[in-house]
Write a protein that holds these residues in place. Structure first.
Motif, PDB file in Angstrom:
ATOM      1  N   VAL A 212       0.912  -1.325  -0.112  1.00  0.00           N
ATOM      2  CA  VAL A 212       0.057   0.097  -0.056  1.00  0.00           C
ATOM      3  C   VAL A 212       1.079   1.261   0.018  1.00  0.00           C
ATOM      4  CG1 VAL A 212      -1.725   1.394   1.418  1.00  0.00           C
ATOM      5  CG2 VAL A 212      -1.837  -1.182   1.277  1.00  0.00           C
ATOM      6  N   HIS A 215       2.430   1.791  -3.366  1.00  0.00           N
ATOM      7  CA  HIS A 215       1.328   2.152  -4.213  1.00  0.00           C
ATOM      8  C   HIS A 215       0.865   3.657  -4.048  1.00  0.00           C
ATOM      9  CE1 HIS A 215      -2.430   2.267  -6.314  1.00  0.00           C
ATOM     10  NE2 HIS A 215      -3.098   2.638  -5.556  1.00  0.00           N
ATOM     11  N   ARG A 216       0.923   4.038  -2.589  1.00  0.00           N
ATOM     12  CA  ARG A 216       0.631   5.452  -2.346  1.00  0.00           C
ATOM     13  C   ARG A 216       1.726   6.476  -2.842  1.00  0.00           C
ATOM     14  NH1 ARG A 216      -3.775   8.005   0.484  1.00  0.00           N
ATOM     15  NH2 ARG A 216      -5.397   6.744   0.305  1.00  0.00           N
ATOM     16  N   MET A 344      -1.346   5.113   8.836  1.00  0.00           N
ATOM     17  CA  MET A 344      -1.921   5.907   7.679  1.00  0.00           C
ATOM     18  C   MET A 344      -2.672   5.074   6.733  1.00  0.00           C
ATOM     19  SD  MET A 344       1.295   8.458   7.232  1.00  0.00           S
ATOM     20  CE  MET A 344       0.714   8.915   5.503  1.00  0.00           C
ATOM     21  N   TYR A 345      -2.070   3.867   6.494  1.00  0.00           N
ATOM     22  CA  TYR A 345      -2.375   2.960   5.265  1.00  0.00           C
ATOM     23  C   TYR A 345      -3.302   1.712   5.557  1.00  0.00           C
ATOM     24  CZ  TYR A 345       1.073   5.902   2.815  1.00  0.00           C
ATOM     25  OH  TYR A 345       1.687   6.843   2.517  1.00  0.00           O
ATOM     26  N   PRO A 347      -6.239  -0.612   6.720  1.00  0.00           N
ATOM     27  CA  PRO A 347      -7.430  -0.529   7.220  1.00  0.00           C
ATOM     28  C   PRO A 347      -7.806  -1.793   8.061  1.00  0.00           C
ATOM     29  CG  PRO A 347      -7.638  -1.449   5.087  1.00  0.00           C
ATOM     30  CD  PRO A 347      -6.228  -1.145   5.375  1.00  0.00           C
ATOM     31  N   VAL A 350      -6.352  -6.010   7.883  1.00  0.00           N
ATOM     32  CA  VAL A 350      -4.816  -6.052   8.153  1.00  0.00           C
ATOM     33  C   VAL A 350      -4.062  -5.366   9.279  1.00  0.00           C
ATOM     34  CG1 VAL A 350      -4.348  -6.810   5.511  1.00  0.00           C
ATOM     35  CG2 VAL A 350      -5.132  -4.575   6.372  1.00  0.00           C
TER      36      VAL A 350
ATOM     37  N   LEU B  43     -13.560  -8.704   5.855  1.00  0.00           N
ATOM     38  CA  LEU B  43     -13.686  -7.499   5.992  1.00  0.00           C
ATOM     39  C   LEU B  43     -13.649  -6.629   4.567  1.00  0.00           C
ATOM     40  CD1 LEU B  43     -11.615  -7.066   9.070  1.00  0.00           C
ATOM     41  CD2 LEU B  43     -13.732  -6.493   8.812  1.00  0.00           C
ATOM     42  N   HIS B  47     -16.246  -4.070   3.769  1.00  0.00           N
ATOM     43  CA  HIS B  47     -15.619  -2.749   3.953  1.00  0.00           C
ATOM     44  C   HIS B  47     -15.224  -2.290   2.442  1.00  0.00           C
ATOM     45  CE1 HIS B  47     -15.378  -2.891   8.457  1.00  0.00           C
ATOM     46  NE2 HIS B  47     -16.446  -2.736   7.916  1.00  0.00           N
ATOM     47  N   ASP B  51     -12.125   0.780   2.659  1.00  0.00           N
ATOM     48  CA  ASP B  51     -10.704   0.168   2.352  1.00  0.00           C
ATOM     49  C   ASP B  51     -10.047   0.887   1.474  1.00  0.00           C
ATOM     50  OD1 ASP B  51     -11.103  -1.333   4.403  1.00  0.00           O
ATOM     51  OD2 ASP B  51     -10.761  -3.225   3.246  1.00  0.00           O
ATOM     52  N   LEU B  52     -10.760   1.109  -0.049  1.00  0.00           N
ATOM     53  CA  LEU B  52      -9.932   1.599  -1.014  1.00  0.00           C
ATOM     54  C   LEU B  52      -9.752   3.117  -0.611  1.00  0.00           C
ATOM     55  CD1 LEU B  52     -12.018  -0.009  -3.932  1.00  0.00           C
ATOM     56  CD2 LEU B  52     -10.067  -0.591  -3.207  1.00  0.00           C
ATOM     57  N   LYS B  53     -10.385   3.850  -0.012  1.00  0.00           N
ATOM     58  CA  LYS B  53     -10.224   5.215   0.117  1.00  0.00           C
ATOM     59  C   LYS B  53      -9.180   5.467   1.098  1.00  0.00           C
ATOM     60  CE  LYS B  53     -13.563   7.401   2.218  1.00  0.00           C
ATOM     61  NZ  LYS B  53     -14.893   8.156   2.640  1.00  0.00           N
ATOM     62  N   GLN B  54      -8.904   4.310   2.018  1.00  0.00           N
ATOM     63  CA  GLN B  54      -7.648   4.410   2.734  1.00  0.00           C
ATOM     64  C   GLN B  54      -6.364   4.051   2.129  1.00  0.00           C
ATOM     65  OE1 GLN B  54      -8.072   2.609   6.585  1.00  0.00           O
ATOM     66  NE2 GLN B  54      -6.165   3.793   7.540  1.00  0.00           N
ATOM     67  N   THR B  55      -6.395   2.977   1.368  1.00  0.00           N
ATOM     68  CA  THR B  55      -5.282   2.653   0.563  1.00  0.00           C
ATOM     69  C   THR B  55      -4.782   3.213  -0.698  1.00  0.00           C
ATOM     70  OG1 THR B  55      -6.615   0.829  -0.366  1.00  0.00           O
ATOM     71  CG2 THR B  55      -5.548   0.355   1.654  1.00  0.00           C
ATOM     72  N   GLY B  56      -5.591   3.916  -1.150  1.00  0.00           N
ATOM     73  CA  GLY B  56      -5.718   4.693  -2.452  1.00  0.00           C
ATOM     74  C   GLY B  56      -6.111   3.725  -3.770  1.00  0.00           C
ATOM     75  N   GLY B  57      -6.977   2.873  -3.415  1.00  0.00           N
ATOM     76  CA  GLY B  57      -7.297   1.976  -4.676  1.00  0.00           C
ATOM     77  C   GLY B  57      -6.715   0.482  -4.535  1.00  0.00           C
ATOM     78  N   ILE B  58      -6.281  -0.028  -3.428  1.00  0.00           N
ATOM     79  CA  ILE B  58      -6.016  -1.321  -3.496  1.00  0.00           C
ATOM     80  C   ILE B  58      -6.983  -1.962  -2.411  1.00  0.00           C
ATOM     81  CG2 ILE B  58      -4.136  -3.198  -2.888  1.00  0.00           C
ATOM     82  CD1 ILE B  58      -2.167  -1.215  -3.504  1.00  0.00           C
ATOM     83  N   ILE B  60      -6.795  -4.233  -0.038  1.00  0.00           N
ATOM     84  CA  ILE B  60      -5.846  -4.943   0.676  1.00  0.00           C
ATOM     85  C   ILE B  60      -6.164  -6.173   1.590  1.00  0.00           C
ATOM     86  CG2 ILE B  60      -5.579  -3.245   2.689  1.00  0.00           C
ATOM     87  CD1 ILE B  60      -2.689  -4.748   0.448  1.00  0.00           C
ATOM     88  N   ASN B  61      -7.222  -5.775   2.117  1.00  0.00           N
ATOM     89  CA  ASN B  61      -8.066  -6.881   2.901  1.00  0.00           C
ATOM     90  C   ASN B  61      -8.150  -8.023   2.035  1.00  0.00           C
ATOM     91  OD1 ASN B  61      -7.826  -6.479   5.581  1.00  0.00           O
ATOM     92  ND2 ASN B  61      -9.474  -4.787   5.547  1.00  0.00           N
TER      93      ASN B  61
END
Lengths: 564, 109
Positions: A212, A215-216, A344-345, A347, A350, B43, B47, B51-58, B60-61
């Motif tokens: 993440v 990516h950011r 920050m990254y 959710p 994870v 999750l 969610h 999730d996408l908003k926090q990770t910028g599009g991945i 991740i969960n």
């Protein structure tokens, strides 16, 4: 919720907002930890089971435990901090400072250790050089290790307080209680199984963080661009500014000092003579597995920087001017980089895995100190000097009591550290002087059969004294060395040379040990059975120690290539 | 080599082999990651957008969850294909006398 209240200061807070799901993951993990303690306990019948897992472990388990015992959270946060502060030069700590030493341990030193059936590093000192250097080594190791456990405990409490909001004393007592319970129950096996589990969980937490994060910042290219604009440190070149006479790199040492000091003396000293590490290999089921332990460990070690140092780089790029050496009202400390990126990254979900991994690695670090302390105390101090010739059950019982006492001293140390942080930093530095001279004594003693017991004692003591003097001089006059790290590198080299000089001179005037007592303890004297307790399958080509070691060393060079 | 006075009988040995294998570390790891993987995957589905908003599009969960489930299955498979050899488990039992001697420091001078 506190989130709104903290909004004004949110920039420098690393408080994590854990949901009940994240806590559930944490609770499940520590439930498994305690269960492992009970499972391991059912297999402890003798003191050897308790202290060395009955020498029964396969290489993949001892190997992962070997790397994991070093992968404490202080190491992870510290190396990420280095990544943020000095950039990819942090790779030196892995590729120069660790992997070559691990290969050397597996290929060269382990046959002497495992072949002589010693139960601890001090015991090797005893076999090779006799009682006086053994006593010094045992006490130095036992005392320093139990205090380091306490210092780690305190370091953990600070981070837990910042991340989860638990008061420091709660963090100290709860973590110590877990370590106490599972080590007292299952001894080294408990420690090792938990280290392997922690290894996988911390990776499962750090890989998503790295993905993440990258990516950011727009991938590796984005990271490069970010540094191209602002970078004064040359974050992406490992060897820039290390020319002799032209030292401009942030470590403040030239390439020769880095290779000799960090790589040879400090790295070899730590990885080949620190019993907290080597104990994992001693628990292997046969010679082949013991030799493969550090070699199996070398491979994860090669790739860990990609999920530890890279987040540090990302932190430097994203947080840039918010970072400083120590945290204050407006700055984060470099050590906070990983917790900050997690906040920050990651959710919910994870997030729970990452936090569990960090807490697990804090505890595993302390457990490794405790489980090597109790072994050296019981076998090398209690059995040797206080109560010899007792039954095995007596030593097993002593081991359990000593574990309890060790943890209690650790807790006390942690509370003292909380009151006087500086003293603890000084002590930690002081203890780091114990490995380099020990390595020098061992390497001289392994290669030179004439080296006398008196020479071992005096050169070892001189090798501890010399870097201490240099260090005190540096504290009084900081202009002597460019940075604290540079002081450590040169101090280690000075210690090593001191041992060689004093060792050779004293040997000239004292009586060597009889050659008949040195079989299997000195290079070229007697033979070591390399196939000791071999099982079918040990000879498979991919289990060849020489092959594994060679590949690891080649990778050390290859991984530097993108960052020259 | 001295024989231990309490050589366990066949039933005892079989029980030991079973109990050791039941709690093989690979099964514990597999179980832990299966649970973590399922939690993260759920999750990730529930969610999805936050999730996408926090990770910028991945997602991740979702990715981490699937990754951990695969890892768990690999642990179970490895455990199944290569269980701890019987002689490793029982060898330890037979060496008790040697181990005690080692623990008492008798192998050393």
């Amino acid at each position: 919720m506190t989130t709104t209240a903290l909004a004004g200061a949110a920039d420098i807070s690393i408080r994590l907002d854990l949901s009940w799901v994240d806590y559930l993951m944490l609770i499940v993990y520590f439930g498994v930890v305690i269960s492992i303690g009970f499972i391991a306990r059912s297999r402890v019948r003798t003191s050897m089971d308790f202290f060395l897992s009955g020498r029964s472990m396969p290489a993949w388990i001892t190997g992962l435990a070997f790397v994991s015992a070093n992968l404490g959270a202080t190491e992870i946060l510290g190396m990420a901090a280095n990544g943020a502060q000095i950039g990819v030069a942090t790779l030196h700590y892995y590729l120069v400072g660790a992997v070559p030493a691990m290969v050397f341990l597996g290929l060269v030193m382990m046959p002497f250790y495992y072949g002589s059936k010693v139960r601890s590093i001090p015991e090797f000192m005893l076999r090779r050089f006799g009682k006086a250097p053994h006593a010094v080594n045992s006490f130095a190791f036992a005392i320093s290790n139990v205090l380091i456990a306490g210092i780690n405990l305190y370091a953990m409490a600070i981070v837990i307080e910042a991340m989860l909001g638990w008061p420091e004393w709660v963090a100290i007592v709860v973590s110590a209680a877990f370590v106490l319970v599972y080590i007292t129950l299952g001894g080294l096996s408990s420690a090792i199984y938990n280290e392997v589990m922690q290894f996988f969980v911390i990776i499962a937490g750090l890989v998503p963080l790295t993905i993440v994060g990258l990516h950011r910042v727009g991938g590796w290219g984005g990271l490069k661009d970010a540094f191209a604009k602002t970078d004064s440190v040359k974050h992406l070149s490992a060897w820039a500014g290390t020319g002799i006479g032209n030292v401009t790199n942030p470590i403040g040492a030239n390439w020769l000092a880095i290779v000799l000091g960090l790589g040879f003396v400090l790295g070899f000293g730590y990885w080949t003579t620190n019993f907290t590490e080597v104990q994992r290999a001693f628990s292997a089921k046969n010679m082949s597995a013991a030799r493969r332990t550090p070699l199996v460990a070398a491979f994860p070690k090669l790739f860990i920087p990609f999920i530890v140092v890279v987040p540090g780089l990302i932190g430097a790029a994203v947080l840039g001017n918010q970072l400083a050496g120590t945290s204050d009202a407006t700055h984060l400390s470099y050590n906070d980089v990983i917790p900050k990126l997690i906040q920050m990254y990651l959710p919910e979900g994870v997030l729970g895995v990452a936090v569990t991994g960090l807490l697990a690695s804090f505890m595993a670090g302390m457990a490794a100190n405790v489980s090597s302390f109790n072994t050296v105390f019981t076998y090398d101090i209690w059995q040797r000097y206080i109560k010899p010739k007792m039954s095995d059950q007596h030593y097993l019982r002593v081991g359990r009591y000593v574990t309890i006492i060790g943890v209690l001293i650790g807790i006390a140390t942690a509370f003292i550290a909380a009151g006087a942080g500086n003293i603890m930093t000084y002590m930690q530095t002081l203890f780091s002087f114990f490995n380099a001279p020990l390595f020098a004594v061992f390497i001289l003693g392994l290669l030179w059969k004439r080296m006398s017991p008196a020479a071992a004692l005096w050169s070892y003591l001189a090798g501890i004294a010399a870097p201490t003097i240099v260090w005190i001089a540096y504290l009084n006059d900081p202009s002597l060395f460019a940075t604290g790290t540079a002081e450590t590198l040169y101090g280690a080299i000075i210690s090593f040379v001191t041992v060689l000089v004093v060792g050779v001179i004293v040997t000239m005037f004292t009586k060597p040990k009889d050659v008949s007592e040195l079989k299997g303890l000195v290079y070229g004297v007697g033979k070591i059975d390399m196939s000791m307790d071999a099982v079918v399958g040990d000879t498979a080509w991919y289990r060849s120690p020489v092959l594994l070691g060679t590949v690891a060393l080649i990778l050390c060079v290859v991984l530097y290539l993108p960052f020259v | 080599m001295t024989e231990t006075t309490t050589t366990p009988d066949a039933a005892e040995r079989a029980r030991l082999v079973r109990s050791t294998r039941r709690f093989d570390l690979r099964r514990l790891l597999g179980g832990l990651f299966l649970l973590y993987g399922i939690i993260c995957t759920i999750l990730g589905i529930v969610h999805g957008s936050s999730d996408l908003k926090q990770t910028g599009g991945i997602a991740i969960n979702l990715w981490a969850g699937i990754g951990m489930i695969v890892l768990a299955l690999l642990f179970f498979l490895w455990d199944r294909l290569a269980p701890v050899p019987e002689e490793d488990i029982l060898g330890n039992l037979d060496r008790e006398a040697d181990e005690k001697a080692a623990g008492e420091g008798k192998q050393l001078g």
